[in-house]
Design a protein around this motif. Structure first.
Motif, PDB file in Angstrom:
ATOM      1  N   CYS A 274       0.768  -1.112  -0.060  1.00 29.22           N
ATOM      2  CA  CYS A 274      -0.193  -0.018   0.115  1.00 29.22           C
ATOM      3  C   CYS A 274       0.947   1.343   0.127  1.00 29.22           C
ATOM      4  CB  CYS A 274      -0.895   0.033   1.184  1.00 29.22           C
ATOM      5  SG  CYS A 274      -2.268  -0.996   0.968  1.00 29.22           S
ATOM      6  N   THR A 275       1.955   1.227   0.358  1.00 29.06           N
ATOM      7  CA  THR A 275       2.897   2.629   0.718  1.00 29.06           C
ATOM      8  C   THR A 275       2.944   3.058  -0.875  1.00 29.06           C
ATOM      9  OG1 THR A 275       4.026   1.360   2.526  1.00 29.06           O
ATOM     10  CG2 THR A 275       4.911   3.372   1.438  1.00 29.06           C
ATOM     11  N   GLU A 276       3.449   2.173  -1.652  1.00 28.31           N
ATOM     12  CA  GLU A 276       3.634   2.804  -3.043  1.00 28.31           C
ATOM     13  C   GLU A 276       2.301   3.125  -3.649  1.00 28.31           C
ATOM     14  OE1 GLU A 276       6.222   0.920  -6.435  1.00 28.31           O
ATOM     15  OE2 GLU A 276       3.708   0.633  -7.070  1.00 28.31           O
ATOM     16  N   TRP A 277       1.230   2.381  -3.355  1.00 30.96           N
ATOM     17  CA  TRP A 277      -0.180   2.805  -4.041  1.00 30.96           C
ATOM     18  C   TRP A 277      -0.466   4.344  -3.594  1.00 30.96           C
ATOM     19  CZ3 TRP A 277      -3.191  -2.063  -2.711  1.00 30.96           C
ATOM     20  CH2 TRP A 277      -2.733  -3.196  -3.641  1.00 30.96           C
ATOM     21  N   PHE A 278      -0.371   4.489  -2.122  1.00 32.93           N
ATOM     22  CA  PHE A 278      -0.953   5.729  -1.357  1.00 32.93           C
ATOM     23  C   PHE A 278       0.025   7.127  -1.913  1.00 32.93           C
ATOM     24  CE2 PHE A 278      -3.312   3.257   2.354  1.00 32.93           C
ATOM     25  CZ  PHE A 278      -4.182   2.840   0.816  1.00 32.93           C
ATOM     26  N   LEU A 279       1.412   6.515  -2.161  1.00 32.56           N
ATOM     27  CA  LEU A 279       2.227   7.665  -2.365  1.00 32.56           C
ATOM     28  C   LEU A 279       2.220   7.979  -3.846  1.00 32.56           C
ATOM     29  CD1 LEU A 279       5.292   6.889   0.080  1.00 32.56           C
ATOM     30  CD2 LEU A 279       3.512   8.696   0.501  1.00 32.56           C
ATOM     31  N   CYS A 280       2.022   7.070  -4.630  1.00 25.30           N
ATOM     32  CA  CYS A 280       2.253   7.559  -6.074  1.00 25.30           C
ATOM     33  C   CYS A 280       0.877   7.457  -6.657  1.00 25.30           C
ATOM     34  CB  CYS A 280       2.951   6.342  -6.815  1.00 25.30           C
ATOM     35  SG  CYS A 280       4.561   6.339  -6.344  1.00 25.30           S
ATOM     36  N   LEU A 281      -0.104   7.255  -5.801  1.00 19.22           N
ATOM     37  CA  LEU A 281      -1.756   7.191  -6.015  1.00 19.22           C
ATOM     38  C   LEU A 281      -1.846   6.394  -7.313  1.00 19.22           C
ATOM     39  CD1 LEU A 281      -2.329  11.036  -6.126  1.00 19.22           C
ATOM     40  CD2 LEU A 281      -2.042   9.540  -4.197  1.00 19.22           C
ATOM     41  N   PHE A 282      -1.102   5.079  -7.064  1.00 18.08           N
ATOM     42  CA  PHE A 282      -1.315   4.000  -7.978  1.00 18.08           C
ATOM     43  C   PHE A 282      -0.591   4.040  -9.529  1.00 18.08           C
ATOM     44  CE2 PHE A 282      -4.873   3.680  -5.277  1.00 18.08           C
ATOM     45  CZ  PHE A 282      -4.725   2.042  -4.757  1.00 18.08           C
ATOM     46  N   SER A 283      -0.246   5.394  -9.517  1.00 19.23           N
ATOM     47  CA  SER A 283       0.421   5.437 -11.044  1.00 19.23           C
ATOM     48  C   SER A 283       1.629   4.635 -11.351  1.00 19.23           C
ATOM     49  CB  SER A 283       1.034   6.992 -10.982  1.00 19.23           C
ATOM     50  OG  SER A 283       1.911   7.182 -10.217  1.00 19.23           O
ATOM     51  N   LYS A 284       2.297   3.851 -10.478  1.00 18.58           N
ATOM     52  CA  LYS A 284       3.217   3.003 -10.742  1.00 18.58           C
ATOM     53  C   LYS A 284       2.610   1.593 -10.815  1.00 18.58           C
ATOM     54  CE  LYS A 284       7.569   2.959  -8.827  1.00 18.58           C
ATOM     55  NZ  LYS A 284       8.644   3.101  -9.704  1.00 18.58           N
ATOM     56  N   TRP A 295      -8.086   8.600 -10.406  1.00 19.37           N
ATOM     57  CA  TRP A 295      -7.958  10.062 -10.053  1.00 19.37           C
ATOM     58  C   TRP A 295      -9.185  10.788 -10.397  1.00 19.37           C
ATOM     59  CZ3 TRP A 295      -2.549  11.908 -11.565  1.00 19.37           C
ATOM     60  CH2 TRP A 295      -1.621  11.187 -10.908  1.00 19.37           C
ATOM     61  N   ASP A 296     -10.133  10.341 -11.228  1.00 19.60           N
ATOM     62  CA  ASP A 296     -11.375  11.039 -11.648  1.00 19.60           C
ATOM     63  C   ASP A 296     -11.984  11.258 -10.130  1.00 19.60           C
ATOM     64  OD1 ASP A 296     -10.722  11.394 -14.375  1.00 19.60           O
ATOM     65  OD2 ASP A 296     -12.100   9.546 -14.976  1.00 19.60           O
ATOM     66  N   VAL A 297     -12.191  10.135  -9.807  1.00 20.48           N
ATOM     67  CA  VAL A 297     -13.152  10.017  -8.395  1.00 20.48           C
ATOM     68  C   VAL A 297     -12.422  10.681  -7.364  1.00 20.48           C
ATOM     69  CG1 VAL A 297     -14.636   8.492  -7.117  1.00 20.48           C
ATOM     70  CG2 VAL A 297     -13.857   7.883  -9.429  1.00 20.48           C
ATOM     71  N   LEU A 298     -10.860  10.360  -7.274  1.00 25.60           N
ATOM     72  CA  LEU A 298     -10.155  10.997  -6.009  1.00 25.60           C
ATOM     73  C   LEU A 298     -10.463  12.398  -6.018  1.00 25.60           C
ATOM     74  CD1 LEU A 298      -7.813  10.674  -4.126  1.00 25.60           C
ATOM     75  CD2 LEU A 298      -6.301  11.069  -5.931  1.00 25.60           C
ATOM     76  N   GLY A 302     -12.468  12.667  -3.060  1.00 26.40           N
ATOM     77  CA  GLY A 302     -11.619  12.887  -1.807  1.00 26.40           C
ATOM     78  C   GLY A 302     -10.732  11.394  -1.407  1.00 26.40           C
ATOM     79  N   ALA A 303      -9.756  11.749  -0.520  1.00 26.09           N
ATOM     80  CA  ALA A 303      -8.888  10.757  -0.246  1.00 26.09           C
ATOM     81  C   ALA A 303      -9.258   9.334  -0.019  1.00 26.09           C
ATOM     82  CB  ALA A 303      -7.932  11.298   0.761  1.00 26.09           C
ATOM     83  N   LYS A 304     -10.492   9.238   0.619  1.00 22.99           N
ATOM     84  CA  LYS A 304     -10.882   7.946   0.742  1.00 22.99           C
ATOM     85  C   LYS A 304     -11.271   7.058  -0.398  1.00 22.99           C
ATOM     86  CE  LYS A 304     -15.877   8.366   0.097  1.00 22.99           C
ATOM     87  NZ  LYS A 304     -17.393   8.388   0.496  1.00 22.99           N
ATOM     88  N   VAL A 305     -11.150   7.674  -1.594  1.00 17.97           N
ATOM     89  CA  VAL A 305     -11.154   6.763  -2.809  1.00 17.97           C
ATOM     90  C   VAL A 305      -9.982   5.929  -3.000  1.00 17.97           C
ATOM     91  CG1 VAL A 305     -10.786   6.994  -5.306  1.00 17.97           C
ATOM     92  CG2 VAL A 305     -12.485   8.623  -4.009  1.00 17.97           C
ATOM     93  N   LEU A 306      -8.763   6.282  -2.480  1.00 18.17           N
ATOM     94  CA  LEU A 306      -7.629   5.356  -2.336  1.00 18.17           C
ATOM     95  C   LEU A 306      -7.817   4.372  -1.755  1.00 18.17           C
ATOM     96  CD1 LEU A 306      -4.707   8.214  -1.810  1.00 18.17           C
ATOM     97  CD2 LEU A 306      -5.716   7.314  -4.084  1.00 18.17           C
TER      98      LEU A 306
END
Ligand code: GTP
Ligand code: MG
Lengths: 394, 201
Positions: A274-284, A295-298, A302-306
């Motif tokens: 999850c660390t990478e998911w939350f810091l790169c917002l899934f981009s990697k 990101w559309d929904v984010l 808001g942040a709960k989308v992550l």
């Protein structure tokens, strides 16, 4: 920029830029890997099934585009900006706003058409508002004032420029590097507590690819760090990120108790992925269009989308994960899953329909609850390390 | 090399070290035999695995390649907790990276498990012209602190397989009977290990 181009042009431009992918005859057998470029220019490796999925996704994106145009035609060009239900509105207008709000939420979960993304993101994330509170020349002034400054942040940024999506046809060019540098360096001076944190390079790079101008990408980054995401996600000890991991752990236990228990016996800490998911917002981790859909929904919800997205990934593979014996197997399953999530709807359906409703206020409460523990843990670690350092120095 | 009667060992290995020292490059070389001039920066950590055969055992390394930036430091315990081995990497062209490596050694000595096999890797050994850290200096430091030391190059592959191989040889061997999953998990009573491994069968 947007004003000079009619909607029809944009629509046409978009249709034209989406070629149908046709894998060669030789590649038509599954399990043969094909390489191709997706609409954001990333090289994707997948089998023929993946290519078919991507073609279907493109068709769905096109249909979704038509829905948005139709709505603009019937409700007016910027209808989605008028969804705020304020108490001062007349009740008839209040009703319209409410209807628009519900329509918009549903619509956004189904995806914003790529060519509308820059405009819709900028408006609904709050970036436009943020930008409007400072003089027009803010970004230019900022970037030209800091262009020759050297700080630990700028050194790290320079080091990371060629290491951010290397090989991308635009990002990995002198022009791409220069744009990414200005955005990251500019931001490091805007907020010196954040400065530069590795991970932001990937986020800013994707923002540059989506937004029409570098300046808009900068404001999206600002609104993301200052308003959309939880506080202190990227500051010195990543405390916000630690909090989010704990909140996620509890959520997983609540929503997938069997899986959470199984992972615990394997000593698999969800933060490992999850660390990478939350810091790169899934981009990697996710294919680009799937990331964009998150990101559309984010930007709207808001942040709960992550948290929704992360839960969905575990939930989709629950049965398979329950059969694992080793931490390595868990990671391999998760990585394979995320890399092949070419159909965003598959993920979004699980994230929002199957995972179920999560109240923003409840999540905020959970965060508040976890904060003291995280701070205490980080503080204790810091002191322990310092004391061993002193002993060794004596 | 490994015959069928050999022990098979799973060992968690963590790579620690300064930003850009070449941790990810070492792993890529060891796991895939490749080198990429511009390796993406690691966020959090990346996982991979690779097996090596030594005289009496087959060792499957579960490798955690961590992020080097200072602020990611707070995540490190998650990766070195329970690790059987660690490679602490510095860049021979960067003196500060050796200082950072020493900090890691200190931290592992005080927080990590006491039987951990630790290796110090002076990476980018191919860049002889820009060398800033003398071999003797690192060698002496390693000796003093009970680490074994090698200069490596992910680019030319010098000493990369060797360092993993050397670690594999030094890993403590546990009695296979008490260790059904084959994990090199020290610091924990065997009973607990057995329970952990059988839960999912
Ligand atoms: N000449 C040379 N360059 C190397 C060697 N190993 C790594 N590099 C280069 O050094 C840079 C950083 O390498 P990485 O493997 O990404 O370093 P890292 O330690 O994983 O960095 P972080 O993930 O940011 O902590 C890359 O551009 C590599 O190409 C080496 O042995 N020789
Ligand atoms: Mg790395």
């Amino acid at each position: 920029m947007y004003g000079t181009q009619s909607k029809r042009d944009l629509a046409f431009e978009y249709q034209a830029q989406v070629p149908i992918l046709r894998p060669s005859i030789h590649a038509r057998r599954a399990n043969i890997t094909v390489k191709f470029q997706d609409i954001y220019g990333f090289t994707v490796e997948g089998n023929v099934d993946d290519v078919n999925v991507l073609n279907e996704v493109r068709e769905k994106v096109r249909q979704q585009g038509r829905v948005w145009w139709a709505l603009e035609a019937s409700k007016g060009a910027n209808w989605y900006l008028e969804t705020h239900v304020s108490s001062t509105l007349k009740s008839s207008l209040k009703f319209t706003a409410l209807v628009n709000q519900i329509t918009l939420k549903r619509l956004i979960r189904k995806g914003i058409p790529p060519n509308l993304r820059p405009k819709v993101w900028f408006a609904m994330s709050g970036a436009a508002k943020k930008k409007s509170t400072v003089p027009d020349s803010y970004y230019n002034d900022l970037t030209s004032a800091v262009v020759d400054k050297v700080t630990p942040a700028t050194k790290q940024i320079d080091h990371d420029l060629p290491r951010t999506f290397p090989g991308h046809p635009w990002l990995d060019t002198p022009e791409g590097h220069a744009a990414l540098r200005r955005v990251l360096v500019g931001y490091s001076f805007r907020d010196s507590d954040v400065g530069y944190c590795q991970g932001l390079n990937y986020v800013a790079a994707l923002l540059l690819l989506v937004m029409k101008t570098e300046e808009d990408a900068f404001w999206m980054l600002a609104v993301l760090l200052e308003n959309v995401l939880v506080n202190d996600c990227y500051t010195t000890n990543l405390s916000g990120c630690h909090v989010e991991q704990r909140v996620f752990k509890d959520l997983l236990t609540k929503k997938c108790p069997r899986l959470a228990a199984h992972l615990e016996t394997l000593e698999f800490d969800v933060s490992l992925v999850c660390t990478e998911w939350f810091l790169c917002l899934f981009s990697k981790s996710l294919p680009s269009e799937t990331t964009m859909r998150v990101w559309d929904v984010l930007f709207y919800e808001g942040a709960k989308v992550l948290l929704h997205t992360a839960l969905a990934i575990f939930k989709m593979k629950e049965e398979e994960l329950l059969l694992t014996y080793h931490v390595g197997d868990v990671i391999n399953i998760i990585q394979k899953t995320t890399h092949h999530l070419f159909d965003p709807d598959e993920l979004m359906t699980v994230a929002f329909d199957k995972v179920g409703f999560m109240m923003t206020t409840n999540i905020s409460k959970q965060r508040k609850k976890q904060e003291p523990a995280v701070m205490a843990e980080l503080d204790q670690r810091f002191r322990r390390l310092n004391s061993t350092g002193e002993e060794n120095d004596k | 090399m490994a015959s069928s009667g050999n022990k098979s060992i799973n060992a968690k290995l963590v790579l620690l070290g300064d930003v850009g020292a070449g941790k990810s490059s070492l792993v890529l070389r060891f796991v895939k035999g490749q080198f990429i001039e511009f390796q993406e920066s690691t966020i959090g950590a990346a996982f991979s695995s690779q097996t090596v055969a030594v005289d009496d055992a087959t060792v499957k390394f579960e490798i955690w390649d961590t992020a080097g930036q200072e602020r990611y430091h707070s995540l490190a315990p998650m990766y070195y907790r329970g690790a059987a081995a660690a490679i602490i990497v510095y860049d021979i062209t960067n003196q500060a990276s050796l200082e950072r490596a020493k900090k890691w050694v200190q931290e592992l000595q005080s927080q990590g498990n006491s039987n951990m096999v630790m290796a110090l890797a002076g990476n980018k050994a191919d860049l002889v012209d820009s060398r800033k850290v003398a071999t003797e200096e690192a060698q002496a430091y390693a000796q003093e602190n009970g680490l074994f030391f090698m200069e490596t190059s992910a680019k030319t592959a010098t000493n990369v397989n060797d360092i993993f191989y050397e670690i594999a040889k030094r890993l403590p061997r546990l009695q296979p009977a008490q260790n059904p999953s084959g994990m090199v998990l020290l610091n924990r009573p065997p009973a607990e290990k057995a329970a952990g491994a059988s839960c999912c069968s």
